[in-house]
Design an enzyme around this catalytic site. Structure first.
Site, PDB file in Angstrom:
ATOM      1  N   ARG A   1      75.298  42.022  16.533  1.00 51.16           N
ATOM      2  CA  ARG A   1      73.946  42.906  16.461  1.00 51.16           C
ATOM      3  C   ARG A   1      72.949  41.976  16.252  1.00 51.16           C
ATOM      4  O   ARG A   1      73.076  40.691  15.903  1.00 51.16           O
ATOM      5  CB  ARG A   1      74.095  43.796  15.235  1.00 51.16           C
ATOM      6  CG  ARG A   1      75.016  44.770  15.661  1.00 51.16           C
ATOM      7  CD  ARG A   1      75.055  45.873  14.389  1.00 51.16           C
ATOM      8  NE  ARG A   1      75.782  47.079  14.652  1.00 51.16           N
ATOM      9  CZ  ARG A   1      77.090  47.162  14.448  1.00 51.16           C
ATOM     10  NH1 ARG A   1      77.837  46.071  13.831  1.00 51.16           N
ATOM     11  NH2 ARG A   1      77.878  48.231  14.813  1.00 51.16           N
TER      12      ARG A   1
ATOM     13  N   ARG B   1      75.283  43.722  23.110  1.00 51.55           N
ATOM     14  CA  ARG B   1      76.558  44.281  22.600  1.00 51.55           C
ATOM     15  C   ARG B   1      77.330  45.045  23.385  1.00 51.55           C
ATOM     16  O   ARG B   1      78.488  44.959  23.892  1.00 51.55           O
ATOM     17  CB  ARG B   1      76.161  44.832  21.137  1.00 51.55           C
ATOM     18  CG  ARG B   1      77.338  45.391  20.547  1.00 51.55           C
ATOM     19  CD  ARG B   1      76.718  45.866  19.032  1.00 51.55           C
ATOM     20  NE  ARG B   1      77.656  46.417  18.311  1.00 51.55           N
ATOM     21  CZ  ARG B   1      78.631  45.896  17.484  1.00 51.55           C
ATOM     22  NH1 ARG B   1      78.694  44.429  17.318  1.00 51.55           N
ATOM     23  NH2 ARG B   1      79.601  46.517  16.595  1.00 51.55           N
TER      24      ARG B   1
ATOM     25  N   TYR C   1      83.752  52.346  25.555  1.00 48.43           N
ATOM     26  CA  TYR C   1      83.565  51.278  26.878  1.00 48.43           C
ATOM     27  C   TYR C   1      84.662  51.404  27.742  1.00 48.43           C
ATOM     28  O   TYR C   1      84.227  50.972  28.936  1.00 48.43           O
ATOM     29  CB  TYR C   1      83.568  49.760  26.044  1.00 48.43           C
ATOM     30  CG  TYR C   1      82.239  49.657  25.085  1.00 48.43           C
ATOM     31  CD1 TYR C   1      81.173  49.590  25.764  1.00 48.43           C
ATOM     32  CD2 TYR C   1      82.604  49.489  23.595  1.00 48.43           C
ATOM     33  CE1 TYR C   1      80.115  49.280  24.526  1.00 48.43           C
ATOM     34  CE2 TYR C   1      81.616  49.612  23.032  1.00 48.43           C
ATOM     35  CZ  TYR C   1      80.623  49.375  23.153  1.00 48.43           C
ATOM     36  OH  TYR C   1      79.532  49.358  22.353  1.00 48.43           O
TER      37      TYR C   1
END
Length: 314
Positions: free
Chosen positions: A159, A261, A293
């Site tokens: 992050r 990310r 994902y």
């Protein structure tokens, strides 16, 4: 007692409960971001209580909580925001119950809204990622630094806050590892860097950070600002840097640092990476969070079929 006096007393009582709750979270190692989110959720709830004329947390019932949930859904909040605000109240009333501030927890049996089955909005294609990664001018010290940051984003999926917080002691370019300290859920983890990311970070340390560090007193921060006296690079500056290189590369996608990310995770899944490995890389507590994902990859396959398959038209 006047209405003003009653309101003031009520505010003090709630503030005492709020501070005690937040302190209990801090002692358990919750991150500053979590503390901020919990505090904001309580503020929203306290305002609603005042509007309902409720002056004591001991007066809150399950009916109140159901009404509050309906009120949240009527506001311009996403399902995720409503879910998290109610989770905060669950934790708050669990604390009140444990400390005998309330006898009955009104959140018992509270039904939380299900998250929308959303895919990440911004995922770069591999070609777009290459264009952004190649955008910095590595003939300049600033360009070398920016290239290292972008490569590390793409390689590790960390992050923006974690990137800005990295210190010299968090990176091992020879072994190819980076330590992410106090990430989400306040847990440290060690993740591998790809060869390119390691090489560019090593180049930055040798050619850029060493000469820049002679002009400032910070001996820990990994990333330094390009402007004298080269203090620590802030997360806002990193986000702006990502935005600018995205624009320079002609990439029109929403998102800044978090874009990398999502892109890192999606490209790994597309490349056949084990989902458990991606989960560990990103620091997700649940494999279900990482599974989004796989849906991103499936969505891209479906889009390709719609656009390219010879039988795509009826």
């Amino acid at each position: 007692m006047s209405a003003k006096g009653t309101s003031f007393k009520f505010t003090l009582e709630l503030e005492a409960h709020r501070l005690a709750f937040l302190e209990s979270l801090r002692v358990r190692g919750q991150s500053p971001a979590t503390l901020k989110a919990r505090s904001q959720s309580l503020s929203t709830f306290f305002l609603w209580m005042a509007g309902e004329g409720v002056e004591d947390v001991r007066e809150i019932t399950r009916e109140h909580m159901r009404a509050y949930g309906l009120w949240l859904r009527s506001q311009p909040f996403t399902t995720h925001t409503v879910h998290m605000k109610l989770i905060s109240l669950r934790r708050f009333f669990e604390h009140l119950e444990a400390t005998d501030a309330v006898l009955i927890n009104p959140c018992v049996g509270l039904i939380l809204p299900k998250f929308e089955d959303r895919l990440p909005r911004g995922v770069l294609s591999q070609a777009e990622a290459r264009r952004v990664l190649d955008a910095p001018d590595t003939q300049t010290k600033k360009g070398i630094r920016d290239k290292a940051i972008l490569e590390l984003f793409y390689s590790t999926g960390i992050r923006g806050e974690a990137m800005a917080a990295l210190t010299l002691h968090d990176v091992d370019v020879k072994a190819g590892f980076v330590r992410v300290t106090k990430g989400k859920f306040a847990k440290d983890r060690v993740v591998p860097m790809g060869a390119k990311a390691s090489d560019y970070v090593a180049e930055y340390l040798r050619k850029v950070r060493l000469p820049w560090s002679q002009h400032q007193k910070d001996e820990r921060s990994l990333w330094l600002a390009s402007i004298w006296p080269h203090g620590p690079l802030k997360k806002q500056a990193i986000a702006a840097m990502v935005r600018d290189y995205k624009a320079l590369a002609g990439v029109e996608r929403p998102g800044r640092t978090h874009l990398w990310r999502h892109t890192c995770a999606t490209h790994m899944v597309q490349g056949g990476a084990n989902l458990a490995y991606v989960q560990r890389l990103l620091g997700h507590r649940s494999l279900e969070t990482t599974q989004i994902y796989t849906r991103v990859s499936a969505a891209e396959v479906a889009d390709t079929i719609r656009r390219k398959h010879p039988r795509r038209r009826a």
